[in-house]
Design a protein around this motif. Structure first.
Motif, short mmCIF file in Angstrom:
data_model
loop_
_atom_site.label_atom_id
_atom_site.label_comp_id
_atom_site.label_asym_id
_atom_site.label_seq_id
_atom_site.Cartn_x
_atom_site.Cartn_y
_atom_site.Cartn_z
N LEU A 1 -11.03 -8.21 -17.71
CA LEU A 1 -10.58 -8.82 -16.45
C LEU A 1 -11.66 -9.59 -15.71
O LEU A 1 -11.34 -10.43 -14.87
N GLY A 2 -12.92 -9.29 -15.96
CA GLY A 2 -13.99 -9.91 -15.19
C GLY A 2 -14.02 -9.36 -13.78
O GLY A 2 -13.12 -8.63 -13.35
N ASP A 3 -15.05 -9.72 -13.02
CA ASP A 3 -15.22 -9.19 -11.66
C ASP A 3 -14.07 -9.57 -10.73
O ASP A 3 -13.55 -8.74 -10.00
N THR A 4 -13.66 -10.83 -10.78
CA THR A 4 -12.58 -11.29 -9.90
C THR A 4 -11.27 -10.59 -10.24
O THR A 4 -10.55 -10.14 -9.35
N GLY A 5 -10.97 -10.48 -11.51
CA GLY A 5 -9.75 -9.81 -11.95
C GLY A 5 -9.75 -8.35 -11.57
O GLY A 5 -8.71 -7.79 -11.21
N GLN A 6 -10.91 -7.69 -11.64
CA GLN A 6 -11.01 -6.27 -11.27
C GLN A 6 -10.73 -6.09 -9.79
O GLN A 6 -9.99 -5.18 -9.39
N ARG A 7 -11.32 -6.94 -8.97
CA ARG A 7 -11.06 -6.85 -7.52
C ARG A 7 -9.58 -7.10 -7.24
O ARG A 7 -8.97 -6.40 -6.43
N ARG A 8 -9.00 -8.05 -7.91
CA ARG A 8 -7.59 -8.37 -7.72
C ARG A 8 -6.70 -7.20 -8.15
O ARG A 8 -5.75 -6.85 -7.48
N LEU A 9 -7.03 -6.59 -9.28
CA LEU A 9 -6.25 -5.45 -9.77
C LEU A 9 -6.29 -4.31 -8.76
O LEU A 9 -5.24 -3.73 -8.43
N ARG A 10 -7.47 -3.97 -8.25
CA ARG A 10 -7.57 -2.89 -7.25
C ARG A 10 -6.74 -3.23 -6.01
O ARG A 10 -6.02 -2.38 -5.48
N ARG A 11 -6.84 -4.45 -5.56
CA ARG A 11 -6.09 -4.89 -4.37
C ARG A 11 -4.57 -4.83 -4.64
O ARG A 11 -3.81 -4.33 -3.82
N ASP A 12 -4.15 -5.32 -5.81
CA ASP A 12 -2.73 -5.33 -6.14
C ASP A 12 -2.18 -3.92 -6.31
O ASP A 12 -1.07 -3.63 -5.84
N LEU A 13 -2.94 -3.04 -6.96
CA LEU A 13 -2.48 -1.66 -7.11
C LEU A 13 -2.40 -0.95 -5.76
O LEU A 13 -1.46 -0.18 -5.52
N ALA A 14 -3.35 -1.23 -4.87
CA ALA A 14 -3.29 -0.65 -3.52
C ALA A 14 -2.05 -1.15 -2.78
O ALA A 14 -1.38 -0.37 -2.09
N ALA A 15 -1.71 -2.42 -2.95
CA ALA A 15 -0.52 -2.97 -2.30
C ALA A 15 0.75 -2.33 -2.87
O ALA A 15 1.68 -2.02 -2.12
N CYS A 16 0.79 -2.11 -4.17
CA CYS A 16 1.95 -1.45 -4.80
C CYS A 16 2.10 -0.03 -4.27
O CYS A 16 3.21 0.41 -3.95
N THR A 17 0.98 0.68 -4.16
CA THR A 17 1.01 2.05 -3.65
C THR A 17 1.51 2.08 -2.21
O THR A 17 2.36 2.88 -1.84
N ALA A 18 0.98 1.17 -1.39
CA ALA A 18 1.39 1.10 0.02
C ALA A 18 2.88 0.75 0.13
O ALA A 18 3.57 1.29 0.99
N ALA A 19 3.36 -0.11 -0.74
CA ALA A 19 4.77 -0.52 -0.68
C ALA A 19 5.71 0.66 -0.94
O ALA A 19 6.83 0.69 -0.43
N LEU A 20 5.25 1.64 -1.71
CA LEU A 20 6.08 2.81 -1.98
C LEU A 20 5.85 3.91 -0.96
O LEU A 20 6.40 5.01 -1.08
N GLY A 21 5.01 3.64 0.01
CA GLY A 21 4.84 4.57 1.13
C GLY A 21 3.90 5.72 0.91
O GLY A 21 3.88 6.65 1.71
N GLU A 22 3.11 5.70 -0.16
CA GLU A 22 2.16 6.80 -0.36
C GLU A 22 1.03 6.67 0.64
O GLU A 22 0.44 5.61 0.81
N ARG A 23 0.75 7.78 1.30
CA ARG A 23 -0.33 7.81 2.27
C ARG A 23 -1.58 8.36 1.62
O ARG A 23 -1.52 9.18 0.73
N ARG A 24 -2.71 7.92 2.09
CA ARG A 24 -3.99 8.44 1.62
C ARG A 24 -4.11 9.89 2.04
O ARG A 24 -3.82 10.24 3.17
N VAL A 25 -4.55 10.75 1.12
CA VAL A 25 -4.71 12.18 1.39
C VAL A 25 -5.93 12.39 2.27
O VAL A 25 -7.02 11.90 1.96
N GLU A 26 -5.76 13.11 3.38
CA GLU A 26 -6.87 13.45 4.26
C GLU A 26 -7.90 14.24 3.50
O GLU A 26 -7.58 15.23 2.87
N GLY A 27 -9.14 13.78 3.52
CA GLY A 27 -10.22 14.50 2.86
C GLY A 27 -10.28 14.30 1.37
O GLY A 27 -11.16 14.80 0.70
N ALA A 28 -9.35 13.58 0.81
CA ALA A 28 -9.39 13.37 -0.65
C ALA A 28 -9.26 11.90 -0.98
O ALA A 28 -9.05 11.08 -0.18
#
Length: 153
Positions: free
Chosen positions: A126-153
């Protein structure tokens, strides 16, 4: 009454692609951790404790994506190997804070290095740019399904 859209071809399903990637990652992590006599859940607990000392078993279960019962078994095994400690009684409330021992920190360094090598191999195309994009896109997918970040984890 109209029918809703179906998943369709598995080759086009993002969920199936994610599951395949997760299975491939898990298999590669299993292989990398086997020489250290660690499972992926054991490694996950060690990594969480290395970055957030004093988490409870419940926090570790949420952070490692396993049940509390499974986490209790993992922690017992890590305790027997002298990698973590838990107090006999909770200092406050009911939660028993878990800490890495010196041996736990040492094994974690080796395990974390092994897992990072697996991640690098997986992400290299993926290269550096693709890796940053993948992390951002996966975070957006997770947020779209309503998963909240675990406190302390």
């Amino acid at each position: 009454m109209s029918q809703g859209e179906t998943v369709g071809s598995l080759e086009e399903s993002v969920g199936y692609a994610l599951k395949r990637a997760a299975a491939a990652l898990r298999g590669a992590m299993d292989a990398a951790l086997r020489p250290l006599e660690l499972t992926v859940p054991q490694y996950a607990c060690l990594e969480l404790l290395g970055q957030r000392p004093g988490l409870s078993g419940a926090d570790l279960a949420r952070g490692a994506f396993v049940s509390r019962q499974a986490t209790n078994g993992v922690l017992r095994g890590l305790e027997e190997r002298g990698l973590v400690t838990r107090p006999g009684a909770a200092p406050h409330g009911r939660a028993l804070p878990v800490e890495l021992t010196a041996a736990g920190h040492e094994l974690l360094r080796s395990a974390s290095t092994a897992v990072r090598a697996v991640e690098r191999r997986m992400l290299e195309p993926l290269g550096d740019t693709g890796q940053r994009r993948l992390r951002r896109d996966l975070a957006a997918c997770t947020a779209a399904l309503g998963e909240r970040r675990v406190e302390g984890a």
